[in-house]
Design an enzyme around this catalytic site. Structure first.
Site, short mmCIF file in Angstrom:
data_model
loop_
_atom_site.label_atom_id
_atom_site.label_comp_id
_atom_site.label_asym_id
_atom_site.label_seq_id
_atom_site.Cartn_x
_atom_site.Cartn_y
_atom_site.Cartn_z
N ASN A 10 0.88 -1.18 0.00
CA ASN A 10 0.00 0.00 0.00
C ASN A 10 0.91 1.22 0.00
O ASN A 10 1.47 1.57 1.03
CB ASN A 10 -0.90 -0.04 1.25
CG ASN A 10 -1.72 1.23 1.40
OD1 ASN A 10 -1.82 2.02 0.46
ND2 ASN A 10 -2.31 1.41 2.57
N LYS A 12 0.17 4.31 -0.42
CA LYS A 12 -0.45 5.54 0.11
C LYS A 12 -0.13 6.71 -0.82
O LYS A 12 -0.02 6.51 -2.03
CB LYS A 12 -0.01 5.78 1.56
CG LYS A 12 -0.18 4.52 2.41
CD LYS A 12 0.01 4.75 3.88
CE LYS A 12 -0.14 3.41 4.59
NZ LYS A 12 -0.15 3.53 6.05
N HIS A 95 -9.60 1.27 4.51
CA HIS A 95 -8.34 1.49 5.24
C HIS A 95 -8.59 2.48 6.37
O HIS A 95 -9.39 3.42 6.22
CB HIS A 95 -7.26 2.02 4.28
CG HIS A 95 -5.91 2.01 4.90
ND1 HIS A 95 -5.49 3.00 5.75
CD2 HIS A 95 -4.89 1.11 4.83
CE1 HIS A 95 -4.26 2.72 6.17
NE2 HIS A 95 -3.88 1.57 5.63
N GLU A 97 -6.99 4.93 7.38
CA GLU A 97 -6.77 6.34 7.02
C GLU A 97 -7.97 6.92 6.28
O GLU A 97 -8.30 8.09 6.41
CB GLU A 97 -5.47 6.48 6.21
CG GLU A 97 -4.25 6.28 7.12
CD GLU A 97 -3.04 5.68 6.45
OE1 GLU A 97 -2.95 5.67 5.20
OE2 GLU A 97 -2.15 5.19 7.18
N GLU A 167 -5.55 -4.61 10.55
CA GLU A 167 -4.51 -3.61 10.74
C GLU A 167 -4.79 -2.81 12.02
O GLU A 167 -5.56 -1.84 11.98
CB GLU A 167 -4.48 -2.63 9.56
CG GLU A 167 -4.19 -3.30 8.24
CD GLU A 167 -3.64 -2.31 7.23
OE1 GLU A 167 -2.51 -2.52 6.78
OE2 GLU A 167 -4.31 -1.32 6.94
N GLY A 173 2.39 2.53 10.61
CA GLY A 173 3.32 3.64 10.43
C GLY A 173 4.02 4.08 11.70
O GLY A 173 4.68 5.11 11.74
N SER A 213 3.33 -1.89 10.29
CA SER A 213 4.78 -1.94 10.48
C SER A 213 5.39 -3.32 10.19
O SER A 213 6.32 -3.75 10.88
CB SER A 213 5.16 -1.47 11.89
OG SER A 213 4.73 -0.14 12.10
P1 PGA Z 1 2.78 0.43 7.52
O1 PGA Z 1 1.32 0.64 6.84
O2 PGA Z 1 3.32 -0.87 7.03
O3 PGA Z 1 3.58 1.61 7.07
O4 PGA Z 1 2.56 0.42 9.00
C1 PGA Z 1 0.43 -0.43 6.70
C2 PGA Z 1 -0.88 0.06 6.11
O5 PGA Z 1 -1.35 1.14 6.50
O6 PGA Z 1 -1.49 -0.59 5.24
#
Ligand code: PGA
Length: 253
Positions: A10, A12, A95, A97, A167, A173, A213
């Site tokens: 992903n 983003k 997601h 976000e 998640e 992140g 992460s």
């Molecule tokens: P990350 O993001 O691996 O940077 O923690 C995962 C995601 O939001 O899909």
């Protein structure tokens, strides 16, 4: 569809079109695994070129979102029909976000699921709890509600094309990964919910990815868990080397 191991990136809001094409080329050239599926998830603007680069390889492409209608007066939106006509097979929906910054509700996500499935796409449906819910130990109820109000409204035949991604928001992140035990516990819980709602066959066939992460250093321990079928990878998917290392780990488990 039977259960598959999946490493999905992903991206983003990262990379320019040129950078995204270079990243895709490096992934396509470097990927030789046969036991896992690799998916890249660039921004909308990159999709046509990324699909072109992936054609003829086993690397698949996901959009990071889509709208719940195929056309109309909806300024700024992108429809599942536009995506499928470009050759995009997967779409990440719900997601955290999108839920947090764009106020997407479970019912919005359900509408998007219907629209994407209606065009033959395979949604990667995200769920997961924020830190305060985890600290109150109500994370199972939180995730159950997210699923009950979205994917569990779908008929069993549609669920066959769904990939679920768990998640925990506190791990996205932040560099703070869920422990393999925490991931396994929630994945087993989610699979059990699928079993209760859609039966044993669907539960066994559904891929459940862990996100938050994931990096080369922790991938093996996470993927070794019985109910962790792969990862939805943010930061570590932006470098071909680390993404391929994670995908190869999954491939060799
Ligand atoms: P990350 O993001 O691996 O940077 O923690 C995962 C995601 O939001 O899909």
């Amino acid at each position: 569809m039977t259960r598959q191991r999946i490493a999905a990136g992903n991206w983003k809001l990262h990379t320019t079109v040129t950078e995204g094409c270079d990243l895709t080329k490096a992934i396509v050239q470097g990927w030789q695994g046969a036991n896992a599926k690799v998916i890249v998830g660039p921004p909308f603007t990159h999709l046509a070129e990324v699909v072109e680069i992936c054609s003829g390889s086993s690397v698949q492409v996901a959009a990071q979102n889509c709208f719940y209608k195929n056309e109309g007066a909806y300024t700024g939106e992108v429809s599942p029909r536009i995506l499928t006509q470009l050759g995009v097979q997967y779409v990440i929906l719900g997601h955290s976000e999108r839920r947090q910054y764009f106020n997407e509700s479970n019912s919005d996500i359900l509408q998007k699921l219907h629209a994407a499935l209606g065009e033959g796409m395979q949604p990667i449906l995200c769920c997961g709890e924020p830190l305060e819910i985890r600290e109150r130990s109500t994370h199972e109820a939180h995730v159950r509600r997210q699923l009950e109000e979205s994917v569990f409204q779908l008929p069993e035949k549609d669920f066959g094309r769904i990939v679920v991604a768990y998640e925990p928001i506190w791990a996205i992140g932040t560099g703070k990964t869920a422990t393999p035990e925490q991931a396994q516990e929630m994945h087993a819980y989610i699979r059990n919910l699928i079993r209760q709602n859609l039966g044993e066959g669907t539960a066994n066939d559904t891929s459940i990815l862990y996100g938050g992460s994931v990096k080369p250093a922790n991938a093996a321990d996470l993927f070794a868990q019985a109910d962790v079928d792969g990862g939805l990878i943010g930061g570590a998917s932006l470098k071909a080397e680390s993404f391929l290392e994670i995908a190869n780990t999954l491939n060799s488990i």
